[in-house]
Design an enzyme around this catalytic site. Structure first.
Site, PDB file in Angstrom:
ATOM      1  CG  ASP A 109      -1.955   1.068   1.244  1.00 20.31           C
ATOM      2  OD1 ASP A 109      -3.691   0.262   0.863  1.00 20.31           O
ATOM      3  OD2 ASP A 109      -1.992   2.043   2.072  1.00 20.31           O
ATOM      4  CG  PHE A 158     -10.129  -2.755   4.384  1.00 22.29           C
ATOM      5  CD1 PHE A 158      -8.359  -1.976   5.344  1.00 22.29           C
ATOM      6  CD2 PHE A 158     -10.614  -4.072   5.557  1.00 22.29           C
ATOM      7  CE1 PHE A 158      -8.219  -3.342   5.919  1.00 22.29           C
ATOM      8  CE2 PHE A 158     -10.097  -4.395   5.945  1.00 22.29           C
ATOM      9  CZ  PHE A 158      -8.230  -3.560   6.469  1.00 22.29           C
TER      10      PHE A 158
END
Ligand code: 5GP
Length: 181
Positions: A109, A158
């Site tokens: 990420d 998510f």
């Protein structure tokens, strides 16, 4: 149903199905097996999320390799931003000096976790350090760092399932879902 259950985030839409994941892992394994033929390869996996991916990837590799595991502090969450510091919770068991290390990650990420691992393993004298990540969010990077092997580009939402958790739940789901809140 208890009101509490209605408020608990749960697995929603499937982002990457089990068959799609399996097919992509076949391709990655073929590539890695070719690239590392004749070399001392160790897969260093980050607990716990990447363990499911590792189990599938490792069994599809056609070259000898050993496995080692590392655990670092958990996801800092959106609110912590880049200020969260990474802590080593469990180190690898054997030295990697002179070996070719492939870090197996679930998702890259910001790149902060990976940068920490990369620097640590390089410092330990590994012959080479490369990264294989199942998912990647290149548009979220805070640190410029590239993975040699990438499964899929992930959406900016998510995800849970196939090793990805929400508060330690949903790791066992065969597909990768978007978390519905
Ligand atoms: P980075 O240091 O690259 O910002 O964060 C990587 C780690 O954050 C991953 O190894 C994973 O543990 C966690 N993470 C990032 N995005 C997600 C997500 O969408 N779902 C889950 N379950 N964990 C995530």
């Amino acid at each position: 149903m208890a009101a509490e259950n209605l408020l608990t985030p749960s697995p929603g839409e499937i982002a990457f199905g089990a068959d799609l994941i399996a097919g992509r892992i076949d391709e990655l394994a073929r590539q890695i097996s070719g690239d590392y033929r004749g070399r001392d390869l160790v897969l260093v996996t980050v607990l716990k999320g990447s363990a499911i991916f590792l189990a599938d990837l490792s069994r599809r590799l056609t070259i000898p390799h050993r496995l080692d595991f590392i655990a670092i502090s958990a996801y800092r969450g959106a609110s912590a931003g880049s200020s969260g510091r990474i802590r080593l919770l469990k180190d690898i068991d054997r030295p990697v000096r002179g070996e070719h290390v492939l870090i197996v990650e679930d998702i890259v990420d910001t790149g902060l976790t990976l940068n920490y691992l990369f620097t640590t393993l390089r410092f330990r004298g590994a012959e080479s350090v490369e990264v294989c990540t199942l998912l990647d969010r290149p548009y979220r990077r805070l640190i410029e760092i590239e993975s040699r092997y990438v499964g899929f580009t992930a959406p900016d939402a998510f995800v849970v399932g196939y090793g990805f958790d929400y508060r330690q739940r949903f790791r066992n789901l065969p597909d990768i879902h978007l978390l519905a809140r």
